[in-house]
Write an enzyme that holds these catalytic residues in place. Structure first.
Site, PDB file in Angstrom:
ATOM      1  N   HIS A  95       0.724  -1.262  -0.127  1.00  0.00           N
ATOM      2  CA  HIS A  95      -0.034   0.032  -0.080  1.00  0.00           C
ATOM      3  C   HIS A  95       0.975   1.173  -0.033  1.00  0.00           C
ATOM      4  O   HIS A  95       2.090   1.201   0.693  1.00  0.00           O
ATOM      5  CB  HIS A  95      -0.899   0.113   1.204  1.00  0.00           C
ATOM      6  CG  HIS A  95      -0.458   0.186   2.751  1.00  0.00           C
ATOM      7  ND1 HIS A  95      -0.231   1.220   3.219  1.00  0.00           N
ATOM      8  CD2 HIS A  95       0.096  -0.918   3.361  1.00  0.00           C
ATOM      9  CE1 HIS A  95       0.395   0.925   4.357  1.00  0.00           C
ATOM     10  NE2 HIS A  95       0.394  -0.353   4.472  1.00  0.00           N
ATOM     11  N   ASP A 122      -0.447   4.251   0.680  1.00  0.00           N
ATOM     12  CA  ASP A 122      -0.991   5.550   1.682  1.00  0.00           C
ATOM     13  C   ASP A 122      -0.233   5.070   2.971  1.00  0.00           C
ATOM     14  O   ASP A 122       0.459   4.177   3.260  1.00  0.00           O
ATOM     15  CB  ASP A 122      -2.492   5.289   1.846  1.00  0.00           C
ATOM     16  CG  ASP A 122      -2.960   3.980   2.399  1.00  0.00           C
ATOM     17  OD1 ASP A 122      -2.454   3.077   2.422  1.00  0.00           O
ATOM     18  OD2 ASP A 122      -3.995   3.813   3.278  1.00  0.00           O
ATOM     19  N   GLU A 138      -5.235   1.184   2.797  1.00  0.00           N
ATOM     20  CA  GLU A 138      -5.146   0.248   3.788  1.00  0.00           C
ATOM     21  C   GLU A 138      -5.038   0.985   5.164  1.00  0.00           C
ATOM     22  O   GLU A 138      -5.456   0.112   6.290  1.00  0.00           O
ATOM     23  CB  GLU A 138      -3.314  -0.103   3.766  1.00  0.00           C
ATOM     24  CG  GLU A 138      -3.191  -1.740   4.520  1.00  0.00           C
ATOM     25  CD  GLU A 138      -2.767  -1.438   5.906  1.00  0.00           C
ATOM     26  OE1 GLU A 138      -2.840  -2.359   6.567  1.00  0.00           O
ATOM     27  OE2 GLU A 138      -2.168  -0.312   6.285  1.00  0.00           O
ATOM     28  N   HIS A 175     -21.025  20.400  39.110  1.00  0.00           N
ATOM     29  CA  HIS A 175     -20.303  20.748  39.982  1.00  0.00           C
ATOM     30  C   HIS A 175     -19.745  19.590  40.831  1.00  0.00           C
ATOM     31  O   HIS A 175     -20.950  18.954  41.418  1.00  0.00           O
ATOM     32  CB  HIS A 175     -20.931  22.063  40.963  1.00  0.00           C
ATOM     33  CG  HIS A 175     -19.366  22.605  41.638  1.00  0.00           C
ATOM     34  ND1 HIS A 175     -19.013  21.976  42.710  1.00  0.00           N
ATOM     35  CD2 HIS A 175     -18.822  23.648  41.354  1.00  0.00           C
ATOM     36  CE1 HIS A 175     -17.839  22.845  43.045  1.00  0.00           C
ATOM     37  NE2 HIS A 175     -17.702  23.846  42.260  1.00  0.00           N
TER      38      HIS A 175
HETATM   39 ZN   LIG Z   1       1.141  -1.353   6.351  1.00  0.00          ZN
END
Ligand SMILES: [Zn+2]
Length: 320
Positions: free
Chosen positions: A85, A87, A152, A212
């Protein structure tokens, strides 16, 4: 033959590294929409690179980020499909980088930069292996198809969709996944199993708004405390995961697997030293490598609730 290939790699090593750096400079962060044009540019860079090496290459659009497809025929009709991959994960936390994440830098012989080890570095070694074979032998020993996806790191559906549709023309004799690690610099690894992942986010809701803690504390349940109590029932202090049936389907290691792992002589002390933690921790009765390689884990990736700014604020949070 092998000598010629090695000589080619040695002669071109510097160029290979420069090309990898060029690829790593493209901030192809798939999880962030503002990087969509970078992700696209990265895929196009790869297609151009494959074409320059003489492969048939194109982008495959199956919705989401494009898949880089590249193929070359070889002497035999047997087919190797190489998955990877292009990315990368977001670069946060940016202030913890010693050099900028998208300006690859070599320090002490190691290349640092986003994507160096996941997965631009590994997939590039396969691309350069194919180049080295083509340039020295003129032809690959078998057919090779690269499938490099751009989703991925963001869980996209494009690749599964494509693989299902193109099942026949992609069907491999061998599938190589470039997205894994070596044991160490000198010990190659064949990764034949990986842990999967199931992600959940839980929100515990309390009062309609933060109230509170002086006025309401002790009289209503505090969502942050309830969350902590819930989580603490999932794992025992000794590291055993207590969720019912959690370990049911985990196949025990074969004897040869345990023996191979033991033979590696993994150094727990070096491991904890590298991470600056006092000791290894995890499921009792398992070695560190068995915990990482063969046993499932239950991890908290992030936890927040209530006031998280500077100083203190006296509230019972509405949620955690
Ligand atoms: Zn990877």
């Amino acid at each position: 033959m092998a000598d010629q290939i090695e000589a080619y790699i040695d002669a071109n090593r510097e160029r290979f590294i420069e090309e990898l750096k060029e690829l790593m400079r493209i901030p192809s962060v798939s999880a962030q929409a503002e990087h969509d044009s970078d992700t696209q540019a990265c895929a196009e860079w790869l297609v151009a690179h494959f074409k320059a090496l003489g492969l048939e290459a194109r982008l495959v659009d199956k919705g989401g980020k494009p898949i880089v497809y590249a193929a070359a025929k070889g002497k035999s009709s047997r087919r190797v499909v190489i998955y990877g991959h292009y990315d990368v994960q977001p670069e946060d936390p940016v202030d913890q980088w010693k050099t900028p994440p998208f300006e690859p830098t070599i320090r002490d012989g190691i290349l640092y930069g986003r994507g160096a080890t996941d997965d631009k570095g590994q997939s590039f070694t396969h691309i350069k292996a194919v180049e080295s074979l083509l340039k020295t032998e003129g032809e690959l020993p078998c057919e090779v198809i690269f499938l490099l996806e751009g989703e991925e790191e963001c869980g996209g559906e494009a690749l599964p969709r494509y693989v299902k549709e193109a099942r026949d023309e992609l069907k491999p004799d061998v599938l190589i996944i470039s997205d894994s690690t070596m044991y160490d610099e000198n010990t190659p690894a064949i990764t034949y199993g990986l842990r999967g992942i199931v992600i959940s986010e839980f929100t515990v809701k309390g009062p309609d708004q933060d109230v509170h803690s002086g006025a309401y504390g002790g009289a209503i349940a505090n969502p942050a405390m309830v969350l902590a109590q819930m989580l603490s029932t999932c794992v025992a202090p000794d590291g055993k995961i207590l969720i019912p049936h959690f370990y049911d389907d985990v196949a025990p290691l074969e004897q040869w697997e345990s023996e191979s792992i033991a033979k590696l002589g993994f150094d727990d002390q070096a491991f904890v030293g590298e991470l600056n933690v006092p000791r290894p921790h995890g499921e009792p009765g398992q070695s560190t490598l068995e915990r990482i390689w063969n046993r499932p884990t239950f991890e908290i990736n992030g936890i927040f609730g209530g006031y998280t700014g500077g100083g203190s604020k006296t509230i019972v949070p509405a949620s955690a």
